[in-house]
Design a protein around this motif. Structure first.
Motif, short mmCIF file in Angstrom:
data_model
loop_
_atom_site.label_atom_id
_atom_site.label_comp_id
_atom_site.label_asym_id
_atom_site.label_seq_id
_atom_site.Cartn_x
_atom_site.Cartn_y
_atom_site.Cartn_z
N MET A 1 0.85 -1.19 0.00
CA MET A 1 0.00 0.00 0.00
C MET A 1 0.88 1.24 0.00
SD MET A 1 -2.86 1.12 2.77
CE MET A 1 -3.79 2.64 2.59
N PHE A 2 0.63 2.13 -0.97
CA PHE A 2 1.47 3.31 -1.07
C PHE A 2 1.03 4.37 -0.07
CE2 PHE A 2 4.07 1.87 -4.31
CZ PHE A 2 3.30 1.14 -5.21
N ARG A 3 1.74 5.48 -0.09
CA ARG A 3 1.55 6.52 0.92
C ARG A 3 0.13 7.05 0.89
NH1 ARG A 3 7.32 9.64 0.21
NH2 ARG A 3 8.44 7.78 -0.32
N THR A 4 -0.39 7.31 2.05
CA THR A 4 -1.72 7.88 2.17
C THR A 4 -1.62 9.31 2.62
OG1 THR A 4 -1.86 7.06 4.44
CG2 THR A 4 -2.78 5.65 2.72
N LEU A 5 -2.61 10.10 2.21
CA LEU A 5 -2.70 11.51 2.58
C LEU A 5 -1.39 12.23 2.37
CD1 LEU A 5 -4.77 13.49 3.54
CD2 LEU A 5 -4.17 12.99 5.89
N ALA A 6 -0.64 12.55 3.46
CA ALA A 6 0.59 13.32 3.29
C ALA A 6 1.60 12.58 2.44
CB ALA A 6 1.19 13.65 4.66
N LYS A 7 1.62 11.25 2.49
CA LYS A 7 2.60 10.51 1.73
C LYS A 7 2.32 10.55 0.24
CE LYS A 7 3.83 7.23 5.37
NZ LYS A 7 3.96 5.82 5.72
N LEU A 8 1.12 10.96 -0.16
CA LEU A 8 0.81 11.06 -1.58
C LEU A 8 1.67 12.09 -2.28
CD1 LEU A 8 -3.08 10.91 -1.49
CD2 LEU A 8 -1.56 9.22 -2.47
N HIS A 9 2.36 12.94 -1.50
CA HIS A 9 3.15 14.01 -2.11
C HIS A 9 4.29 13.46 -2.98
CE1 HIS A 9 5.72 13.08 1.34
NE2 HIS A 9 6.69 13.72 0.73
N CYS A 137 11.91 11.67 4.65
CA CYS A 137 11.56 11.18 5.98
C CYS A 137 10.37 10.24 5.96
CB CYS A 137 11.25 12.35 6.92
SG CYS A 137 12.68 13.39 7.27
N TYR A 138 9.59 10.27 4.88
CA TYR A 138 8.42 9.40 4.78
C TYR A 138 8.78 8.10 4.06
CZ TYR A 138 5.21 13.01 6.37
OH TYR A 138 4.54 13.93 7.12
N ARG A 139 8.49 6.99 4.71
CA ARG A 139 8.87 5.69 4.15
C ARG A 139 7.62 4.81 3.95
NH1 ARG A 139 14.45 5.32 4.93
NH2 ARG A 139 15.17 7.48 5.02
N VAL A 140 7.69 3.95 2.94
CA VAL A 140 6.62 2.99 2.69
C VAL A 140 6.92 1.71 3.43
CG1 VAL A 140 6.11 3.98 0.43
CG2 VAL A 140 7.75 2.11 0.62
N GLU A 141 5.89 0.90 3.63
CA GLU A 141 6.06 -0.39 4.29
C GLU A 141 6.06 -1.54 3.30
OE1 GLU A 141 4.18 -0.36 8.53
OE2 GLU A 141 2.78 0.72 7.21
N GLU A 142 5.63 -1.28 2.08
CA GLU A 142 5.66 -2.25 0.99
C GLU A 142 5.50 -1.49 -0.33
OE1 GLU A 142 2.25 -4.85 0.81
OE2 GLU A 142 1.06 -3.46 2.01
N THR A 168 19.13 15.58 15.08
CA THR A 168 18.39 14.34 14.94
C THR A 168 17.14 14.62 14.11
OG1 THR A 168 19.14 13.50 17.08
CG2 THR A 168 17.16 12.50 16.14
N ILE A 169 16.95 13.84 13.05
CA ILE A 169 15.76 14.02 12.20
C ILE A 169 14.98 12.71 12.15
CG2 ILE A 169 14.90 14.54 9.89
CD1 ILE A 169 17.37 16.28 9.46
N GLY A 170 15.61 11.66 11.61
CA GLY A 170 14.97 10.36 11.57
C GLY A 170 13.97 10.22 10.43
N SER A 171 13.34 9.05 10.36
CA SER A 171 12.33 8.77 9.35
C SER A 171 11.16 8.07 10.01
CB SER A 171 12.92 7.89 8.24
OG SER A 171 13.39 6.66 8.76
N SER A 172 10.07 7.91 9.25
CA SER A 172 8.87 7.34 9.85
C SER A 172 7.99 6.69 8.80
CB SER A 172 8.08 8.44 10.57
OG SER A 172 6.85 7.94 11.06
N TYR A 173 7.30 5.62 9.21
CA TYR A 173 6.27 5.01 8.38
C TYR A 173 4.90 5.59 8.72
CZ TYR A 173 9.91 1.54 7.50
OH TYR A 173 11.08 0.93 7.16
N ASN A 174 4.86 6.41 9.75
CA ASN A 174 3.61 7.01 10.21
C ASN A 174 3.19 8.14 9.31
OD1 ASN A 174 1.84 8.86 11.88
ND2 ASN A 174 2.11 7.17 13.33
N ILE A 175 1.90 8.31 9.12
CA ILE A 175 1.39 9.37 8.26
C ILE A 175 1.78 10.75 8.76
CG2 ILE A 175 -0.81 9.52 9.48
CD1 ILE A 175 -2.16 10.06 6.83
N LEU A 176 1.99 10.87 10.04
CA LEU A 176 2.35 12.16 10.63
C LEU A 176 3.84 12.48 10.48
CD1 LEU A 176 0.22 12.04 13.90
CD2 LEU A 176 -0.34 13.12 11.72
N GLY A 177 4.61 11.51 10.04
CA GLY A 177 6.03 11.75 9.86
C GLY A 177 6.79 11.69 11.17
#
Length: 285
Positions: A1-9, A137-142, A168-177
């Motif tokens: 499943m690709f990025r939702t909402l903010a990840k659609l960018h 910073c936005y990562r997919v899970e698949e 420190t910045i980091g990355s996230s699979y969460n929609i909120l980043g």
């Protein structure tokens, strides 16, 4: 499943996020339209030259006429290097002036007229806001192949900027980043405050192209080439193209346009900080 909402960018070129949320996008669209109200016009001059005016500022002359901004101000730039670069854009035009290709001229117009009437603090706040939604910073899970691609290509850039600025910045699979620490924001705020108004104008332009303050600083700091940064900003799109194919000419056009805009913005940042005089003739006979 690709990025939702903010990840659609990333998947859709950031169109949804930028139009709905990002203040930089809205302002730069306004500035772009403001600076290039006519996309094409017949060339009305023969010669382009530069001259030094009052206060050491440099001007661009079309024949014997001084160039003006869309707001009616005298077109002046802070150093000879910038003047030469802008004059070269005007001299490169042929029978028809294609204003949409004159990125340095547009950026100068924006810096001079400041159509949105912002100050440095407001520009810095806008850039820091973008840090919270940075592309890398936005990562997919698949699918797994794309997960690995993002890790292999984006993680080294994130590690570089964290080490470079001790943040420190980091990355996230969460929609909120990822949750960006206040100390990180403070560090970047202090760094961006060292830029002058013109340089911030250029940096903001680069950020809108790459949708990433991390990649933008990578280019400005010469850690990444423009070509590398553009490819990293389009990582998911390039993955989909390799998998499903594309309309070749459209893909190439978009790529070259993005490279041109990013390169122009980065050049503008460096030229805005240039203090030395370039002692050479503008145009050779």
């Amino acid at each position: 499943m690709f990025r939702t909402l903010a990840k659609l960018h990333s998947h859709f070129g950031n169109a949804f996020y930028l139009r709905k949320v990002c203040p930089i996008y809205r302002r730069c669209r306004f500035a772009s339209k403001y600076s290039t109200t006519t996309t094409e016009r017949k060339r009305f001059y023969q010669d382009v030259s530069i001259s030094q005016g009052e206060g050491g500022m440099f001007e661009v002359n079309l024949d014997q006429r001084k160039l003006k901004t869309p707001g009616g101000k005298l077109f002046t730039v802070p150093n000879e290097a910038m003047a030469i670069a802008v004059a070269t854009e005007w001299d490169a035009q042929r029978d028809t002036l294609k204003f949409y290709t004159m990125h340095l001229t547009t950026l100068c117009n924006t810096a001079l007229d400041n159509p949105t009437q912002r100050n440095k603090d407001q520009m810095i706040n806008a850039a820091l806001k973008f840090l919270e939604t940075d592309t890398v910073c936005y990562r997919v899970e698949e699918p797994l192949a794309l997960v690995e691609l993002q890790k292999n290509e984006w993680d080294p850039v994130l590690h570089w900027i964290e080490n470079r600025y001790d943040v420190t910045i980091g990355s996230s699979y969460n929609i909120l980043g990822p949750e960006i620490p206040d100390a990180t924001k403070d560090t970047f705020r202090q760094h961006l405050n060292s830029y002058n108004f013109w340089s911030l104008t250029g940096l903001e332009y680069v950020i809108t192209q790459l949708k990433s303050i991390v990649l933008s600083l990578g280019v400005i700091d010469r850690h990444l080439s423009v070509q590398e940064a553009v490819l990293l900003s389009r990582l998911e799109e390039e993955y989909q193209i390799r998998r499903w194919g594309s309309v070749e000419w459209a893909h190439d056009y978009d790529m070259y346009e993005l490279r041109a805009r990013t390169a122009a913005g980065a050049l503008f940042v460096h030229l805005s900080s240039e203090s030395s005089t370039v002692k050479r003739k503008l145009l050779q006979d």
